[in-house]
Design a protein around this motif. Structure first.
Motif, mmCIF file in Angstrom:
data_model
loop_
_atom_site.group_PDB
_atom_site.id
_atom_site.type_symbol
_atom_site.label_atom_id
_atom_site.label_comp_id
_atom_site.label_asym_id
_atom_site.label_seq_id
_atom_site.Cartn_x
_atom_site.Cartn_y
_atom_site.Cartn_z
ATOM 1 N N VAL A 680 -75.747 59.491 -32.558
ATOM 2 C CA VAL A 680 -75.633 58.613 -31.394
ATOM 3 C C VAL A 680 -75.572 57.160 -31.843
ATOM 4 O O VAL A 680 -74.746 56.367 -31.352
ATOM 5 N N ARG A 681 -76.415 56.786 -32.801
ATOM 6 C CA ARG A 681 -76.392 55.395 -33.314
ATOM 7 C C ARG A 681 -75.047 55.073 -33.974
ATOM 8 O O ARG A 681 -74.515 53.971 -33.806
ATOM 9 N N TRP A 682 -74.498 56.057 -34.679
ATOM 10 C CA TRP A 682 -73.207 55.847 -35.336
ATOM 11 C C TRP A 682 -72.119 55.569 -34.293
ATOM 12 O O TRP A 682 -71.300 54.663 -34.458
ATOM 13 N N LEU A 683 -72.125 56.375 -33.224
ATOM 14 C CA LEU A 683 -71.127 56.176 -32.175
ATOM 15 C C LEU A 683 -71.315 54.832 -31.485
ATOM 16 O O LEU A 683 -70.334 54.151 -31.136
ATOM 17 N N GLN A 684 -72.546 54.421 -31.269
ATOM 18 C CA GLN A 684 -72.802 53.136 -30.626
ATOM 19 C C GLN A 684 -72.255 51.989 -31.471
ATOM 20 O O GLN A 684 -71.754 50.991 -30.939
ATOM 21 N N LYS A 685 -72.314 52.159 -32.772
ATOM 22 C CA LYS A 685 -71.854 51.107 -33.664
ATOM 23 C C LYS A 685 -70.354 51.157 -33.887
ATOM 24 O O LYS A 685 -69.674 50.118 -33.856
ATOM 25 N N ARG A 686 -69.801 52.367 -34.107
ATOM 26 C CA ARG A 686 -68.400 52.495 -34.494
ATOM 27 C C ARG A 686 -67.453 52.731 -33.319
ATOM 28 O O ARG A 686 -66.270 52.401 -33.402
ATOM 29 N N ARG A 687 -67.942 53.344 -32.242
ATOM 30 C CA ARG A 687 -67.076 53.647 -31.091
ATOM 31 C C ARG A 687 -67.721 53.149 -29.791
ATOM 32 O O ARG A 687 -67.950 53.914 -28.856
ATOM 33 N N PRO A 688 -68.034 51.880 -29.728
ATOM 34 C CA PRO A 688 -68.748 51.376 -28.538
ATOM 35 C C PRO A 688 -67.964 51.565 -27.244
ATOM 36 O O PRO A 688 -68.544 51.641 -26.172
ATOM 37 N N GLU A 689 -66.617 51.660 -27.349
ATOM 38 C CA GLU A 689 -65.811 51.824 -26.130
ATOM 39 C C GLU A 689 -66.057 53.161 -25.448
ATOM 40 O O GLU A 689 -65.741 53.334 -24.255
ATOM 41 N N LEU A 690 -66.615 54.137 -26.176
ATOM 42 C CA LEU A 690 -66.899 55.443 -25.595
ATOM 43 C C LEU A 690 -68.264 55.497 -24.918
ATOM 44 O O LEU A 690 -68.546 56.448 -24.183
ATOM 45 N N MET A 691 -69.120 54.542 -25.181
ATOM 46 C CA MET A 691 -70.531 54.683 -24.839
ATOM 47 C C MET A 691 -70.885 54.183 -23.451
ATOM 48 O O MET A 691 -72.062 54.106 -23.100
ATOM 49 N N GLY A 692 -69.880 53.852 -22.642
ATOM 50 C CA GLY A 692 -70.159 53.389 -21.282
ATOM 51 C C GLY A 692 -71.000 54.344 -20.458
ATOM 52 O O GLY A 692 -71.891 53.917 -19.701
ATOM 53 N N PRO A 693 -70.772 55.671 -20.567
ATOM 54 C CA PRO A 693 -71.569 56.592 -19.751
ATOM 55 C C PRO A 693 -73.029 56.729 -20.180
ATOM 56 O O PRO A 693 -73.820 57.364 -19.489
ATOM 57 N N LEU A 694 -73.383 56.151 -21.369
ATOM 58 C CA LEU A 694 -74.745 56.302 -21.883
ATOM 59 C C LEU A 694 -75.577 55.099 -21.458
ATOM 60 O O LEU A 694 -75.279 53.952 -21.814
ATOM 61 N N ARG A 695 -76.612 55.371 -20.697
ATOM 62 C CA ARG A 695 -77.497 54.318 -20.212
ATOM 63 C C ARG A 695 -78.914 54.633 -20.666
ATOM 64 O O ARG A 695 -79.265 55.793 -20.852
ATOM 65 N N SER A 696 -79.716 53.597 -20.820
ATOM 66 C CA SER A 696 -81.077 53.821 -21.335
ATOM 67 C C SER A 696 -82.076 53.018 -20.524
ATOM 68 O O SER A 696 -81.734 52.040 -19.847
ATOM 69 N N ARG A 697 -83.314 53.465 -20.589
ATOM 70 C CA ARG A 697 -84.418 52.717 -19.991
ATOM 71 C C ARG A 697 -85.671 53.006 -20.792
ATOM 72 O O ARG A 697 -85.808 54.050 -21.434
ATOM 73 N N ARG A 698 -86.590 52.051 -20.749
ATOM 74 C CA ARG A 698 -87.853 52.253 -21.438
ATOM 75 C C ARG A 698 -88.806 53.028 -20.529
ATOM 76 O O ARG A 698 -88.835 52.825 -19.328
ATOM 77 N N ALA A 699 -89.544 53.937 -21.126
ATOM 78 C CA ALA A 699 -90.536 54.713 -20.393
ATOM 79 C C ALA A 699 -91.790 54.784 -21.251
ATOM 80 O O ALA A 699 -91.735 54.516 -22.464
ATOM 81 N N PRO A 700 -92.941 55.099 -20.671
ATOM 82 C CA PRO A 700 -94.174 55.170 -21.458
ATOM 83 C C PRO A 700 -94.057 56.060 -22.685
ATOM 84 O O PRO A 700 -94.668 55.792 -23.718
ATOM 85 N N GLU A 701 -93.257 57.133 -22.565
ATOM 86 C CA GLU A 701 -93.137 58.059 -23.684
ATOM 87 C C GLU A 701 -92.044 57.655 -24.671
ATOM 88 O O GLU A 701 -91.822 58.321 -25.678
ATOM 89 N N GLY A 702 -91.311 56.562 -24.391
ATOM 90 C CA GLY A 702 -90.257 56.111 -25.282
ATOM 91 C C GLY A 702 -88.989 55.820 -24.506
ATOM 92 O O GLY A 702 -88.955 55.874 -23.272
ATOM 93 N N ARG A 703 -87.917 55.522 -25.222
ATOM 94 C CA ARG A 703 -86.654 55.206 -24.570
ATOM 95 C C ARG A 703 -85.965 56.481 -24.097
ATOM 96 O O ARG A 703 -85.774 57.415 -24.865
ATOM 97 N N ARG A 704 -85.608 56.519 -22.804
ATOM 98 C CA ARG A 704 -84.930 57.669 -22.225
ATOM 99 C C ARG A 704 -83.471 57.305 -21.967
ATOM 100 O O ARG A 704 -83.164 56.188 -21.544
ATOM 101 N N LEU A 705 -82.604 58.252 -22.228
ATOM 102 C CA LEU A 705 -81.174 58.030 -22.089
ATOM 103 C C LEU A 705 -80.625 58.846 -20.912
ATOM 104 O O LEU A 705 -81.131 59.925 -20.620
ATOM 105 N N LEU A 706 -79.605 58.306 -20.278
ATOM 106 C CA LEU A 706 -78.909 58.989 -19.197
ATOM 107 C C LEU A 706 -77.434 59.037 -19.514
ATOM 108 O O LEU A 706 -76.824 58.007 -19.844
ATOM 109 N N LEU A 707 -76.866 60.223 -19.427
ATOM 110 C CA LEU A 707 -75.414 60.376 -19.493
ATOM 111 C C LEU A 707 -74.914 60.527 -18.064
ATOM 112 O O LEU A 707 -75.295 61.467 -17.371
#
Length: 896
Positions: A680-707
């Motif tokens: 996922v980190r590789w795609l965020q760095k190398r293919r950022p144009e694809l990552m629009g559907p991936l959203r994140s938020r901080r939560a007590p248990e850590g960062r949660r992602l939404l597709l």
């Protein structure tokens, strides 16, 4: 080497049985278990099905009619009223009855064929599965039998006169049910043990006058000997010792006895076609044909039954010249392997019925939440009863059906050259399957079955899991990976909801059966590949699919060929595939916690979803999106031979389904699945144009992602329309077509087409049958939409609100919006001024408790009034109401 996660979650222990029925289920996980041997597996209708159609033209309804069924032998199954059979369908039991006036015995349910009904096929009877347990240790089924002559001809003639603009003409409209002039005939089954079934047939006269009645409990063998494949003829023989009984001898089942209390006449004949009467043949295979009991009772033909009292079909004939008003007459029978004796109908018989009834009450007390109202508990239990009663044995060997049998005339050659299902020769089913209903859909449909498994998982999770696995087995799934759609055309395409259903059944079963997930998931990998290879014409990640279960929702039949060179890129097909990706991703994530070998599958589905999301926004050389910015909505797009595109601007369910592409990726992925996190980190760095559907938020248990296939801004715009009462929002759920749709015309490749909002029965015969997706509320897609709004709401929290209804000024969270949809669906069954909205103006809405206590579960519901329409016993996916009524199970903290 397989690397196992350092801290895999502990699977939950098998729960301690909460009741006697739960204990029986615990020892009956396998579908071949003794307690499952006998059940309501006898079909409600076998005539008019594809598998009994041996015609040259493929007209199944005309090939084997209701009028033929009394005297013609079936090839693949049997049918009857409130009946049971063994799990293989060899030996069958049901009740027949006669009121002294009907032209034939009442042996099976009557209804109009697709060509006879003014809105398609339509059952013209009143019956209700009233109770049942998953092992069928206890079952009850009620049939309402008119005391006047059943108006077969009148129902056919009057409906033939009516157009699609008029209501259907129902049994109650004929007047035969006036003044409650009917018998309620109740079938009750209670198993003393797996091989000992206590049976009662009780008939109550609700009319104002005494009336005659004949009850004929029947037992018979399915005909397996007339086709040239097995010449062993089974035998039934009457015996008169201590009690009246019929002994059934079968090479596989062994010896079974059906004993009857009292002193009925025993009539026997053979389950053989009366070819002389039906087809003018010179002779019959048997002197005593299938209609022999009918001819003896109704037409007083004593020569029609065997005086030696042997054969392959038998009935106990009970007669009452006058059943008084309010009187109930009861017949007791027992199906057992034991030697019959008089005491078998004594106190112990009644004790078995009482005990099994009490155990059923105990079982449902542990299944249905005690905090529900009396009405809600009643609806939920009836929904479960209907769901369990429509478990039917489905036999169909397509290769044998296409080629014909050795001892019967060969089918017309054109049948085998492409008439129907010719590319599905591998299908060879002989399994108990959850059917949509008893009469209008006595055959499985893959996406129906998937929805059935959610309420089934509340009462019988092992059967629910078996159903999902079955559709993926090699004798059902096509070698190319396609799931069989339904009997009329296995090759049609149903929406890919199997993975979603498998995940929810896994969840409802306590997140403990990883082997089940693996069994389903590995087969669905093949199915997913089929979708990618067959339904993405140019590899653009935008999908076609045909009607996709939503008959006539578009301007034209999307399953029919388009003009040469045209293709249709479908918003719903593409949304379904995004949804499918995410469900496969979720299952792969779960399996990866137990075995890191699944990590690569996680990233495969993650990246495939990103590609589909990108394609939904732009595809082809013209970069035209399925999203219409001016309208704020998704549409199907028609691609012309020259590559030009046109949005088909009809606001329908196809534009709401992109909401289904929403799934959370839990915070533990970063720690437990480092390879996935690194990708996922590789795609965020190398293919950022694809990552629009991936959203994140901080939560007590850590960062949660939404597709999510739909971003927040677009989601707001879609939901504005979805919750607008002048568009999709009705008091009873989300409509399948916007109410604001006037008559829309278009020209597609020189062909004029149109569509218009129709809240109730379809006024067009575009797709045939009785289904209508041009405005009514459909349960399954509403349940999916609510499920995904809840997912989005968990991620966005209270900060994301929408106006409900649109324009009201009232702000709601997405979780509250999901609850509103669920509550709108359950409101269909909650009385208002004593009437359930789903009952509409039909006789079920009568003030009489004889009608009001029997809710029906319709196929779909009027988009304005909520009246139930289509099939009247759709306790398949409409049984989802029981799932909705039960408070939600606590979610596994790993997934919240």
């Amino acid at each position: 080497m397989v690397v196992v996660s350092a801290a895999p979650p502990e699977p939950q222990d098998t729960p301690t049985p909460r009741s006697a029925e739960h204990a029986r289920l615990a020892e009956s996980a396998d579908m071949g278990a003794p307690w499952r041997m006998w059940g309501p597996y006898l079909a409600g209708r076998q005539w008019g099905t594809v598998r009994e159609d041996y015609s040259a033209d493929g007209d199944a309804w005309a090939s084997f009619t209701f009028d033929h069924a009394v005297a013609r032998t079936y090839r693949w199954g049997e049918d009857g009223l409130g009946g049971i059979c063994d799990r293989y369908g060899f030996l069958n039991f049901s009740v027949a009855m006669w009121n002294g006036k009907d032209p034939v015995l009442k042996e099976r349910l009557f209804g109009l064929t697709n060509g006879e009904g003014n809105h398609g096929e339509d059952a013209k009877e009143h019956w209700w599965p009233t109770d049942g347990t998953p092992t069928h240790s206890w079952m009850q089924w009620l049939y309402r039998y008119p005391q006047a002559e059943f108006p077969y001809a009148q129902l056919r003639e009057e409906n033939a006169k009516r157009t699609r603009l008029e209501r259907e003409y129902e049994l109650a409209d004929t007047g035969v049910l006036d003044e409650d002039r009917f018998f309620d005939v109740q079938m009750t089954y209670a198993k003393a043990s797996p091989d000992d079934v206590c049976i009662t047939v009780s008939a109550t006269n609700h009319g104002p006058e005494a009336a005659p009645l004949h009850l004929l409990p029947q037992v018979w063998f399915r005909n397996t000997w007339s086709w040239g494949l097995d010449d062993r003829k089974r035998t039934l023989a009457a015996q008169d010792e201590e009690v009246a009984a019929v002994v059934a001898e079968h090479g596989y089942l062994g010896r079974w006895v059906l004993a009857a209390d009292g002193s009925p006449d025993v009539l026997t004949c053979d389950n053989e076609t009366n070819a002389v009467a039906l087809f003018g043949a010179e002779s019959n295979a048997s002197e005593y044909t299938k209609d022999g009991i009918d001819r003896r009772v109704v037409h007083e033909d004593k020569s029609a039954v065997n005086p030696d009292r042997t054969g392959t079909k038998a009935a106990f004939w009970y007669q009452w010249d006058a059943v008084e008003p309010g009187e109930t007459v009861t017949v007791k029978l027992r199906l057992t392997q034991a030697q019959p004796e008089q005491q078998m109908f004594g106190a112990q018989f009644d004790e078995v019925l009482g005990l099994r009834k009490a155990e059923a009450d105990e079982f449902y007390a542990g299944v249905i939440h005690p905090g529900l109202s009396h009405d809600d508990r009643h609806v939920a239990r009836r929904a479960y009863a209907g769901l369990l009663w429509t478990k039917q044995l489905y036999r169909f060997d397509v290769a044998r059906w296409l080629d014909g049998d050795p001892d019967v005339p060969a089918p017309a050659s054109r049948r085998a050259r492409g008439q129907r299902n010719t590319s599905w020769r591998h299908v060879a089913l002989a399994d108990v399957i959850s059917m949509p209903d008893e009469w209008e859909y006595p055959w499985f449909a893959a996406w129906d079955t998937a929805f059935h498994t959610l309420p089934l998982a509340h009462v019988d999770p092992d059967f629910a899991k078996e159903q999902l696995v079955l559709m993926c087995r090699e004798w059902a799934m096509h070698p190319n990976g396609q799931l069989p759609a339904y009997e009329w055309a296995f090759g049609d395409v149903n929406p890919p909801v199997h993975a979603w259903a498998a995940w929810h059944v896994y969840r409802l079963d306590g997140y403990r059966d990883q082997q089940f997930l693996i069994r389903v998931f590995t087969k669905l990998l093949m199915n997913f590949s089929w979708w990618v290879n067959r339904k993405d014409a140019d590899g653009s990640n935008v999908f076609e699919g045909g009607f996709l279960g939503m008959d006539n929702i578009a301007l034209f039949d999307r399953s029919a060929p388009l003009p040469p060179g045209y293709r249709l890129e479908q918003s719903d097909a593409t949304s379904w595939m995004a949804f499918y990706c995410q469900q496969m991703l979720k299952i792969a994530l779960e399996l990866s916690q137990f075995d890191r070998a699944w990590d690569g599958v996680v990233t495969k589905f993650f990246e495939h979803f990103l590609a589909i999301s990108e394609a939904m926004n732009a595809f082809g050389s013209h970069e035209v999106s399925l999203w219409h910015e001016d309208d704020g909505f998704f549409y199907d797009v028609l691609v012309a031979p020259d590559g030009t595109t046109e949005s088909l601007r009809v606001r329908s369910m196809v534009g709401l389904l992109p909401i289904l592409g929403a799934t959370e990726i839990p915070a533990w992925v970063a720690e437990r699945l480092p390879d996935v996190a690194e990708r996922v980190r590789w795609l965020q760095k190398r293919r950022p144009e694809l990552m629009g559907p991936l959203r994140s938020r901080r939560a007590p248990e850590g960062r949660r992602l939404l597709l999510s296939l739909v971003g927040k801004e677009r989601l707001q715009r879609i939901l504005q329309r979805m919750f607008d009462t002048e568009e999709f929002l009705s008091p009873f759920g989300i409509r399948s077509l916007s109410k604001s749709t006037g008559q829309v015309f278009a020209n597609v490749g020189g062909r004029d087409v149109s569509i218009e909002y129709e809240p109730g029965e379809s006024r067009t015969g575009l797709f045939g049958g009785n289904s209508n997706w041009r405005g009514p509320v459909w349960f399954p897609v509403n349940v999916l939409l609510a499920d995904k709004l809840r997912t989005l709401g968990r991620h966005y929290g209270d900060s994301f609100t929408i106006e409900i209804p649109t324009g009201s000024g009232t702000q709601c969270t997405l979780v509250e919006a999901a609850d509103l949809i669920d509550n709108s669906l359950t409101r269909l069954f909650r009385p208002v001024d004593g009437k359930r909205p789903a009952d509409g103006d039909r006789i079920e809405s009568s003030d009489s408790p004889l009608w009001r206590e029997h809710p029906t579960f319709s196929e779909f519901f009027d988009g304005d009034t909520g009246e139930g329409l289509g099939a009247t016993h759709q306790t398949g996916w409409t049984a989802l109401v029981a799932h909705l009524l039960n408070p939600r199970l606590p979610a596994d903290p790993r997934w919240t």
